[in-house]
Write an enzyme that holds these catalytic residues in place. Structure first.
Site, PDB file in Angstrom:
ATOM      1  N   CYS A  14      77.965 -30.790  49.631  1.00  0.00           N
ATOM      2  CA  CYS A  14      77.582 -30.001  50.808  1.00  0.00           C
ATOM      3  C   CYS A  14      77.154 -28.599  50.362  1.00  0.00           C
ATOM      4  CB  CYS A  14      78.731 -29.908  51.816  1.00  0.00           C
ATOM      5  SG  CYS A  14      80.116 -28.888  51.265  1.00  0.00           S
ATOM      6  N   CYS A  17      79.615 -26.530  48.374  1.00  0.00           N
ATOM      7  CA  CYS A  17      79.705 -26.850  46.949  1.00  0.00           C
ATOM      8  C   CYS A  17      78.660 -26.047  46.173  1.00  0.00           C
ATOM      9  CB  CYS A  17      79.472 -28.342  46.719  1.00  0.00           C
ATOM     10  SG  CYS A  17      80.648 -29.425  47.545  1.00  0.00           S
ATOM     11  N   ASP A 431      43.729 -23.330  49.568  1.00  0.00           N
ATOM     12  CA  ASP A 431      42.921 -23.593  48.390  1.00  0.00           C
ATOM     13  C   ASP A 431      41.579 -24.134  48.900  1.00  0.00           C
ATOM     14  OD1 ASP A 431      42.217 -24.188  45.672  1.00  0.00           O
ATOM     15  OD2 ASP A 431      42.687 -26.280  46.089  1.00  0.00           O
ATOM     16  N   ASP A 619      46.024 -28.843  47.060  1.00  0.00           N
ATOM     17  CA  ASP A 619      46.050 -30.240  46.639  1.00  0.00           C
ATOM     18  C   ASP A 619      46.186 -30.423  45.133  1.00  0.00           C
ATOM     19  OD1 ASP A 619      43.408 -29.415  45.907  1.00  0.00           O
ATOM     20  OD2 ASP A 619      42.841 -31.534  45.835  1.00  0.00           O
ATOM     21  N   ASP A 623      48.037 -25.514  42.288  1.00  0.00           N
ATOM     22  CA  ASP A 623      48.609 -24.973  43.529  1.00  0.00           C
ATOM     23  C   ASP A 623      50.130 -25.134  43.589  1.00  0.00           C
ATOM     24  OD1 ASP A 623      46.020 -24.405  44.626  1.00  0.00           O
ATOM     25  OD2 ASP A 623      45.801 -26.524  45.098  1.00  0.00           O
TER      26      ASP A 623
END
Length: 727
Positions: A14, A17, A431, A619, A623
Site C-alpha cells: 500500500c 509501505c 509532438d 508517439d 517523447d
C-alpha cells in the site's frame, strides 16, 4: 557530482509501505532525494556522493522490505499470479462456509460445524491470506502500520474466538467472519493489482535498441565483440540493416540513417564522413566505419533511460492523499477498537445499563454474556466495520468503469494520476511527427508524364529508401493509363548515397533523386516538403513533392482545446520550416522546433512553472521522457512501445481530437472517485461509533462493509451517465 539510481522494491502492499521505504532511503547519508513508486515497485534516488548499492539495500531491508535483481516484469507477473491464486482459494472455501454459518445460525444443526469453521477459516486466513499476514507482521515489527494491519487484527481475532470456543470458553465464534474479511480484502487487492500491472517496463524499447555486439576493425580484420568490450577510440563497422552500436563519428562511408528515435522525424538523415551518429540508430543503406566517442552511461540511450527514470520520481496529489490516509487511518482504528474493548471490560455494568434498552430492540445484539466476551465482541466488530474494503475499491472501481468507457471511445487511461490532474489542464504540448501528422512521407504533388510512370516505377522499386518506398506506393495505388506494354529491361542500376538512383532503360539514362536546383521548388520546400526530381538524359521530366500529411482531425482538435481555454503548443525535433507550415495548417501559435529529447522535458518543466497542469502528446521514443515529466502523458497508439509505456493515456483509435474526450471522461471518473471516497469515510464516521458501543454484530458489520462496497460500485457505474450529460 550527482548520481541517480533505481532499485526494484519487493513486499510493498500500500501507499504507506512506499512512504516508509522512501523515508528510510532519505535518511541514508549521501541521498539527496528519494521517491518510491508503488505502481511500478521502484525506488528512484538522487545521490550527492557515491553510495554503494549494498547500503541502499540495507536501508530498504531495515524497514522490512526487499530489493530484487529480477526484471520488474518477472516480479509483477509472479505477484499477480500469487494474488489470483489466493483469491480463488479464499472464495472457494469462504462461500460454502458462509452458507453453513447461516444455516447454523438459523437453528438448523450442521454436524461438526465447530470443527469445520475452525479448520477451514484457518486455511483462508493463514494460507490464502498469508501475504496479508506477512505484510502486517513486517509493519508491526518495524513499528508502523498499513492496510494489512487492520485485516490481520480483524481476521485473526475472529478466528481466535473459534479456538477459545472449541476449548470450552463461552465466547461467540466468529471464524467465518474472519474468512470473509480476508476474502473481500483479496478480491479488492486483485482488482487493484490487475489494473496496476497493466503497466509494463518503462525502458523496454530503449533496451531493445541497444546492440549486444559490435563489429570492431582490428589489425587482424573484423572482430565481433560484446558491447561491454567496446572502448572509446575503437573503429566499428556497421552494415546496412544493423543498429549503430555506440555513439561516434563516421570516418568512412555514406548512408541513410534512421534517427527517428532522436528527432521523431520519419525521413532518414543522409550521413557521411565527419557526421555524428548515436548508438541505437538504424543504418539503412550503406556501409559505415565509425570511430567510437562515447560508451556505457555516457551514450545517448543510457541518458534517455536516465531521463525516463528521473521523470518517474515526481510525486502526484493522489499518491500524497493515499499516503496521508494510510498513515493515520489504520492506527486510529486499532486505537479506537482497543479503547472500546478496555472501556467495556472495566465499565461493563454501567455501559451495559446505558445501552441495554437499545440493545433489546436489536435482534443481533448479545445480551447474556460476560465482560470479556463482550469486550472481544466490541473489538472485533469495530475492526471489521472499519476494514477499508470500500476505501480499497473506491478508486479501482471508478477506474474500471471510466477506462472501459474510454476504451469504447478509442482511449486507454492507465493511471489514476491523470484522472485527478486532467481537469486543471492549462497547456497541451504536441509532438509533430506521428502525432499531429501521420508520421510517414506521402506524395503530395507530382507532374510526371503518363508515358514515363511505368519506367520510373520499375526503377524506384529497386530501392529500399523510405522516399522511394513512398513514391512506389503512390504509383502502385494511382491509375496509370499507359500505351506501352510489359516491362523493359533495366541496366546499370546504381543507388548513390545521399543523391539518388541511376539506371538505363534502352538507350535512355534516368536519374531519380535530389534536384539540380532546389530553389526552383521553393513553393513546395517552403511548406516543408521533400523533392525527388526525375531526369531523362539530363533533362528534367518531372518531380515528386513528398510531405508528412496532417491528420484529418488535428485542426478540429486544436480548435476544441482553444475553445476550452487550453493553449496548444508544438514541440518537435523537426526543422523550423516544416514545423511552422504544419502549425499554420492546424492553428497552433506557439512553436518549438529542432528540439532534442532532454530539451522537450525542459519545455514541459517551463510550462509547469506557470502553475498550470501540462499535457504532453507524442508517439516516439524521443517523447518518452517528456511524457513522463508532464502532469499527463498522452501517447498515440501507433507509436513506439516506450512512448506507450511512458504515457498515462493512450489513444488507440483516431488522432489528437481524443484529447478533448479524455478530459470529459476523466472529469466524470475523478468525480466518482471523490464521491466514493467521501461515502467510504462517512460510512466509517457513522458505523465505527455504533460498533464501539456494542450496537452492531460482526456479521452485520461485515454485511454493512459489503454494502458500502456495493454502493461504491454502483456509484462508479454512473460515470457513463455523467459523461453523457457533460457531453
Amino acid at each position: 557530482m550527482e548520481q541517480k539510481k533505481s532499485l526494484k522494491i519487493t513486499g510493498m502492499t500500500c501507499a504507506n509501505c512506499a512512504r516508509i521505504v522512501e523515508k528510510s532511503l532519505s535518511k541514508v547519508d549521501g541521498v539527496k532525494f528519494a521517491a518510491v513508486n508503488l505502481a511500478t515497485n521502484t525506488a528512484f534516488v538522487v545521490l550527492e556522493k557515491d553510495v554503494p548499492d549494498e547500503v541502499l539495500q540495507k536501508a530498504v531491508e531495515s524497514v522490512g522490505y526487499g530489493v530484487s535483481d529480477e526484471p520488474l516484469e518477472a516480479i509483477e507477473k509472479k505477484r499477480l499470479k500469487r494474488i489470483k491464486k489466493n483469491t480463488y482459494i479464499s472464495l472457494t472455501i469462504t462461500i460454502p462456509l458462509m452458507v453453513l454459518m447461516f444455516l447454523h445460525m438459523s437453528g438448523k444443526h450442521v454436524p461438526f460445524f465447530k470443527e469445520i469453521e475452525l479448520i477451514f477459516s484457518a486455511i483462508v486466513i493463514f494460507y490464502a491470506g498469508r501475504d496479508t499476514i506477512r505484510g502486517a507482521t513486517i509493519a508491526l515489527l518495524h513499528k508502523h502500520s498499513n492496510m494489512d494491519t487492520l485485516i490481520f487484527f480483524g481476521a485473526v481475532t475472529a478466528w481466535l474466538t473459534n479456538v477459545t470456543t472449541y476449548f470450552g470458553l463461552s465466547i461467540h465464534p466468529f471464524g467465518t467472519i474472519g474468512a470473509m474479511i480476508v476474502s473481500l480484502h483479496l478480491v479488492g487487492r486483485y482488482i487493484e493489482s490487475t489494473l496496476r500491472d497493466k503497466a509494463s517496463k518503462q525502458v523496454k524499447e530503449l533496451l531493445a535498441l541497444q546492440s549486444k555486439e559490435a563489429r570492431i576493425i582490428t589489425d587482424k580484420g573484423e572482430l565481433l565483440v560484446p558491447i561491454e568490450a567496446v572502448k572509446e577510440g575503437l573503429l566499428a563497422l556497421v552494415k546496412p540493416g544493423e543498429r549503430i552500436p555506440a555513439d561516434g563519428i563516421i570516418v568512412e562511408g555514406h548512408s541513410s540513417v534512421d534517427e527517428s528515435m532522436i528527432t521523431g522525424e520519419s525521413i532518414p538523415v543522409e550521413k557521411g564522413v565527419n557526421d555524428e551518429v548515436v548508438g541505437g540508430a538504424l543504418n539503412l543503406t550503406g556501409v559505415l566505419k565509425i570511430k567510437v566517442t562515447r560508451v556505457g552511461e555516457d551514450t545517448f540511450l543510457s541518458k534517455m533511460i536516465a531521463l525516463v527514470q528521473e521523470a518517474q520520481g515526481a510525486k502526484v496529489p493522489i499518491q500524497q492523499l493515499a499516503d496521508r490516509i494510510t498513515n493515520y487511518f489504520v492506527p486510529t482504528i486499532i486505537s479506537l477498537a482497543l479503547l472500546s474493548a478496555f472501556l467495556w471490560y472495566f465499565n461493563f455494568d454501567s455501559l451495559s445499563d446505558l445501552t441495554h434498552s437499545i440493545r433489546l430492540m436489536l435482534p443481533w445484539s448479545l445480551h447474556e454474556i460476560d465482560r470479556l466476551s463482550f469486550s472481544i465482541f466490541v473489538f472485533l466488530t469495530t475492526v471489521v466495520i472499519a476494514c477499508p474494503c470500500a476505501l480499497g475499491l473506491a478508486t479501482p472501481m471508478a477506474l474500471i468503469v471510466g477506462t472501459s468507457l474510454a476504451a469504447k471511445k478509442g482511449l486507454l487511461i492507465k493511471n489514476a494520476e491523470a484522472i485527478q490532474t486532467v481537469k486543471n489542464v492549462g497547456y497541451v504540448l504536441f509532438d509533430k511527427t506521428g502525432t499531429i501528422t501521420y508520421g510517414k512521407p506521402r506524395v503530395a504533388v507530382e507532374n510526371l508524364p503518363v508515358d514515363e510512370r511505368k519506367k520510373v516505377k520499375q526503377i524506384i522499386q529497386l530501392s529500399t529508401h523510405p522516399l522511394s518506398k513512398a513514391i512506389s506506393e503512390y504509383l502502385n495505388t494511382t491509375e496509370i493509363i499507359d500505351t506501352t506494354d510489359g516491362c523493359e529491361t533495366i541496366n546499370g542500376f546504381e543507388e548513390i548515397h545521399g543523391k539518388g538512383l541511376k539506371a538505363k532503360i534502352g538507350t535512355d539514362e534516368y536519374f531519380i533523386g535530389k534536384p539540380k536546383d532546389v530553389s526552383s521548388y521553393e513553393e513546395y520546400t517552403s511548406r516543408g516538403m521533400s523533392i525527388v526530381e526525375v531526369c531523362k538524359n539530363d533533362i528534367i521530366i518531372g518531380f515528386f513533392a513528398l510531405e508528412d500529411t496532417v491528420r484529418e482531425d488535428s485542426k478540429k482538435a486544436i480548435e476544441e482545446l482553444k475553445s476550452h481555454g487550453i493553449i496548444p503548443v508544438m514541440v518537435t525535433g523537426d526543422n523550423e520550416k516544416t514545423a511552422i507550415h504544419v502549425a499554420k495548417i492546424v492553428g497552433i501559435d506557439e512553436i518549438y522546433a529542432n528540439v532534442k529529447p532532454e530539451e522537450k522535458m525542459d519545455i514541459v518543466r517551463k510550462y509547469q512553472a506557470t502553475g498550470k497542469k501540462v499535457v504532453m502528446v507524442g508517439d516516439g521514443i524521443n517523447d518518452a521522457a517528456a511524457l513522463k515529466a508532464a502532469d499527463i502523458g498522452v501517447a498515440i497508439g501507433s507509436g513506439s512501445d516506450l512512448a506507450i509505456d511512458s504515457a498515462d493515456i493512450i489513444i488507440t483509435k483516431g488522432g489528437i481530437s481524443k484529447v478533448s474526450d479524455v478530459i470529459s471522461i476523466s472529469k466524470a471518473t475523478f468525480g466518482a472517485i471523490k464521491t466514493n471516497l467521501l461515502f467510504a469515510f462517512l460510512y466509517n464516521v457513522v458505523a465505527i461509533p455504533l460498533a464501539m458501543v456494542g450496537l452492531l454484530h460482526p456479521a452485520i458489520a461485515e454485511g454493512a462493509m459489503a454494502m458500502s462496497s456495493i454502493t461504491v460500485i454502483l456509484n462508479s457505474m454512473n460515470i457513463r451517465k455523467k459523461f453523457k450529460s457533460e457531453g
